[in-house]
Design an enzyme around this catalytic site. Structure first.
Site, PDB file in Angstrom:
ATOM      1  N   HIS A 156       0.816  -1.221   0.000  1.00  0.00           N
ATOM      2  CA  HIS A 156       0.000   0.000   0.000  1.00  0.00           C
ATOM      3  C   HIS A 156       0.845   1.264   0.000  1.00  0.00           C
ATOM      4  CE1 HIS A 156      -4.041  -1.823   0.820  1.00  0.00           C
ATOM      5  NE2 HIS A 156      -3.230  -2.853   1.042  1.00  0.00           N
ATOM      6  N   ASP A 364       3.677   9.429  -0.724  1.00  0.00           N
ATOM      7  CA  ASP A 364       2.496   8.682  -0.288  1.00  0.00           C
ATOM      8  C   ASP A 364       2.188   7.595  -1.311  1.00  0.00           C
ATOM      9  OD1 ASP A 364       0.290   8.077   1.293  1.00  0.00           O
ATOM     10  OD2 ASP A 364      -0.280  10.180   1.509  1.00  0.00           O
TER      11      ASP A 364
HETATM   12  O1  F6P Z   1      -0.515   1.255   4.117  1.00  0.00           O
HETATM   13  C1  F6P Z   1      -0.258   2.041   5.160  1.00  0.00           C
HETATM   14  C2  F6P Z   1      -1.364   2.027   6.152  1.00  0.00           C
HETATM   15  O2  F6P Z   1      -1.814   0.768   6.461  1.00  0.00           O
HETATM   16  C3  F6P Z   1      -2.457   2.916   5.645  1.00  0.00           C
HETATM   17  O3  F6P Z   1      -3.515   2.233   5.190  1.00  0.00           O
HETATM   18  C4  F6P Z   1      -2.759   3.760   6.798  1.00  0.00           C
HETATM   19  O4  F6P Z   1      -2.406   4.994   6.380  1.00  0.00           O
HETATM   20  C5  F6P Z   1      -1.839   3.459   7.871  1.00  0.00           C
HETATM   21  O5  F6P Z   1      -0.895   2.592   7.332  1.00  0.00           O
HETATM   22  C6  F6P Z   1      -2.428   2.941   9.143  1.00  0.00           C
HETATM   23  O6  F6P Z   1      -1.430   2.828  10.061  1.00  0.00           O
HETATM   24  P1  F6P Z   1      -1.524   2.055  11.430  1.00  0.00           P
HETATM   25  O7  F6P Z   1      -2.140   0.723  11.188  1.00  0.00           O
HETATM   26  O8  F6P Z   1      -0.107   1.990  11.849  1.00  0.00           O
HETATM   27  O9  F6P Z   1      -2.361   2.895  12.331  1.00  0.00           O
END
Ligand code: F6P
Length: 491
Positions: A156, A364
């Site tokens: 992602h 990003d």
């Molecule tokens: O892919 C990165 C990601 O999973 C995004 O979907 C989101 O921005 C973020 O990381 C969520 O982060 P965390 O699970 O660390 O709160």
């Protein structure tokens, strides 16, 4: 139809209170609601006394299976190697990276523990789809335990140039781990190219064609699958929410000023300090905008166990405070900064109210807020998206005002241009952006990936013939899930 098994670090189990923000959560929730299947990963809970159980819940055609993390796993696997090493590196910000060999060891052990917990839940006909940088070791670990089902992996976040990646001592082995999958998916062509170059340089994989690598006697497909949102649904939500209490109160508080809006997780990759600098430059160089425009920056705190995130909170408060004390008036505060998220519905209304949507990350993977801002607009009187060229979304939303987020003058020029743009140009730009997202959905995104995975698995020779029965000794606990969905999800 084969069952899909989604594996991600964080699982969005409905009605478990604050589902954590994330583009991943938006996409997978949209996909799973449509398609059904099993979603496996971390429950979001840290427990000193990790019960050796997998908690299972069923909701319609969706089944959720989660495990807790130990305190050490949370510190070393999640906060440490995933978010203090891989995250900055994959976003090409090595100055923020820290490396500790013990974290790398626990990262691999946690991937192994997840594999062990998942194995008893798998069926031979499953399609396994692993997500994101927390689980890069998983394709190889699944194969090592004899899994022959097709395995896809989707990243992602961005994938950096090989030189950048090489700063982490684990880089070569992680690439080899990924090459055990049948299909590797990326947000953009640039990410895919960087991966192919790194696979060649750090793992010796041969590139047979633009989308096929050969490594250790097997073929691995590469593909580009930009993550999408449910654009029509979001548009309807925004239209409704725009007339509701929270947006109404925000509008009243603005007293006729234009709203410039940023909505992000509080993350060093989001370019928040640079954004404040750009807004400050707007006020310095175009005094006419003073008292006529307000910046609302919603910066939802996250990953507060990681030093860089705590430092950023202090820096953001300091920058915004300094700007407000310098340029503010007794009856006008230039920037309102809020370090909490909000309900998804409320944020949709704010987006529709905003004359300018500022999505200016330094880097990003995609940034779904950019797509949501477009979807939220009133087609008759749309706002203008100011978008970083370093967001994956810039590849699709070409009609936005594209900016380099490092240049405060460029940001100020773009904001000025957005604020003064005539209706017909705003409509024209909005129509082009809407056309890029209106027919795409997370379900279609998932279908494209899964179809490619099935095709890829025909061409990749299997490493073993049968899935052995592996006993992990993990009892499975079942419980019912109340039917309620939706918390704010930010990229
Ligand atoms: O892919 C990165 C990601 O999973 C995004 O979907 C989101 O921005 C973020 O990381 C969520 O982060 P965390 O699970 O660390 O709160």
């Amino acid at each position: 139809m084969n069952r899909i098994v989604i594996v991600s670090n964080r699982v969005q189990v409905p009605a478990e209170g604050a589902a954590k923000a994330g583009g991943l959560a938006v996409a997978l929730d949209g996909l799973m609601t449509q398609r059904g299947g099993l979603w496996f990963g971390w429950s979001g809970t840290v427990s000193d006394d990790v019960r050796r159980t997998v908690a299972c819940k069923t909701l319609g055609a969706m089944q959720f299976a989660t495990i807790d993390l130990t305190r050490e796993e949370h510190e070393r696997y999640y906060s440490g190697f995933s978010n203090a090493t891989l995250w900055p590196l994959l976003h090409s910000m090595p100055d923020l990276m820290s490396f500790d060999r013990r974290n790398a060891v626990v990262y691999r052990q946690t991937n192994e523990r997840m594999v062990a917990a998942l194995l008893p839940l798998l069926r031979p006909t499953d399609l396994i789809w692993v997500h994101d940088y927390h689980l890069m070791a998983m394709p190889a670990l699944l194969r090592a335990r004899g899994v022959v089902a097709p395995i896809g992996f989707f990243l992602h976040v961005p994938f950096p140039a090989p030189d950048m990646l090489a700063s982490v001592p684990e880089a070569g082995s992680l690439i080899k781990d990924l090459l055990s999958a049948d299909l590797l998916g990326f947000q953009t062509a640039n990410d895919m190219e960087n991966f192919a170059a790194a696979a060649d340089r750090l793992a010796g994989a041969a590139r047979l064609s633009p989308s096929v690598l050969q490594w250790a006697g097997r073929r691995v497909r590469l593909g580009v699958f930009p993550v999408e949102i449910e654009a029509r649904e979001f548009a309807a939500t925004a239209a409704c929410s725009w007339r509701s209490g929270p947006t109404e109160r925000l509008r009243r508080s603005l007293a006729g000023q234009h709203l410039v809006l940023g909505i992000d997780r509080l993350d060093p990759t989001k370019g928040l300090i640079q954004r404040i600098a750009g807004f400050r430059r707007l006020l310095e160089t175009r005094p006419d905008w003073r008292r006529r425009v307000t910046l609302l920056q919603i910066a939802a705190e996250s990953r507060t166990d990681v030093t860089a995130y705590r430092d950023l909170r202090l820096a953001l408060d300091a920058e915004a405070g300094a700007m407000n004390s310098e340029w503010g008036e007794p009856d006008w505060t230039p920037a309102r900064v809020i370090a909490r998220g909000g309900a998804r519905v409320t944020l949709a209304g704010y987006m529709r109210e905003a004359r300018v949507g500022l999505v200016t990350p330094l880097r990003d993977g995609m940034n779904l807020v950019a797509k949501e801002y477009v979807a939220a607009q009133d087609p008759q009187d749309p706002g203008v998206l100011v978008l970083s060229t370093f967001a994956g979304a810039a590849g699709q939303l070409r009609s936005a005002l594209l900016v380099n987020p490092h240049d405060p003058d460029e940001l100020a020029d773009a904001m000025d241009r957005a604020l003064t743009m005539g209706l017909s140009e705003r409509q024209e730009r909005w129509r082009a952006a809407w056309a890029a997202i209106e027919n795409a959905t997370p379900a279609l995104w998932g279908r494209n990936f899964l179809q490619a995975l099935v095709r890829a698995s025909f061409t990749a020779p299997r490493v073993a013939q049968d899935v052995p029965v592996i006993r992990t000794g993990l009892p499975v606990v079942a419980a019912a899930v109340p039917q309620e969905r939706g918390a704010a999800r930010l990229n």
